[in-house]
Write an enzyme that holds these catalytic residues in place. Sequence first.
Site, short mmCIF file in Angstrom:
data_model
loop_
_atom_site.label_atom_id
_atom_site.label_comp_id
_atom_site.label_asym_id
_atom_site.label_seq_id
_atom_site.Cartn_x
_atom_site.Cartn_y
_atom_site.Cartn_z
CB SER A 7 -0.90 0.01 1.24
OG SER A 7 -1.51 1.28 1.38
CG ASP A 34 -5.13 2.35 1.15
OD1 ASP A 34 -6.09 1.56 1.10
OD2 ASP A 34 -4.00 2.02 1.57
CG HIS A 65 -9.68 0.17 -0.45
ND1 HIS A 65 -9.14 -0.06 0.80
CD2 HIS A 65 -11.03 0.15 -0.27
CE1 HIS A 65 -10.11 -0.19 1.68
NE2 HIS A 65 -11.26 -0.06 1.06
#
Length: 221
Positions: A7, A34, A65
């Site tokens: 991430s 993210d 996401h």
Amino acid sequence: MVKIAPSILAADFAELKSQIQLVEAAGADWIHLDIMDGHFVPNITIGPPVIKSLRKHTKLPFDTHLMIANPDAYLEIFRQAGADHLTVHYEACTHLHRTVERVHELGMKAGVSINPATPVSLLKEILPFVDLILIMSVNPGFGGQSFIQASVEKIRRTAEMIKETKPDVFLEVDGGVDDRTAEAIVRAGATVLVAGNYIFGNENVAASIATLRQKSQNNHS
């Protein structure tokens, strides 16, 4: 094989190009993005312009996401920016099936995520239509949080549901994933590990990815 998805929330934002290329060279499978809007979650991160600028610097899939309110308004924009997978939150979608179908129409893999307090049972009806389920093992909004131990049972129950309904669905886990939690997560049935601080917070990124890979191979059921 369990996939490793670093991430970039935990990466050095001044060096995103080199950070992404570093984890790609180290054997990462996906790049996890993210996206936070300050409404659905209490933080703001990056948006489509950053994704677009990074797209040409890696061949890895962008696992995007959306932790945002009203994700339906942005599906096409994220596709144009270069997203390959688009995961929306169950809690943010009024008409979840419609949203998932639109993601597919745009040519992306569709994922659905649930927060720690959301029951796994709510995924039953949407599961046949998705490519990915993302279990949040921390409350979304900030990196560096501790893994919620009750998530292991949620992962196990979700894995059973996937096995019974649509075995090729990826089961992704995001939040507090590191060398101490990875074994239990994978043993419970996870097939994708999202890790931020554990990878980018260590000097040897390649070693961190290799450790997660090893623990995944040792425990994948």
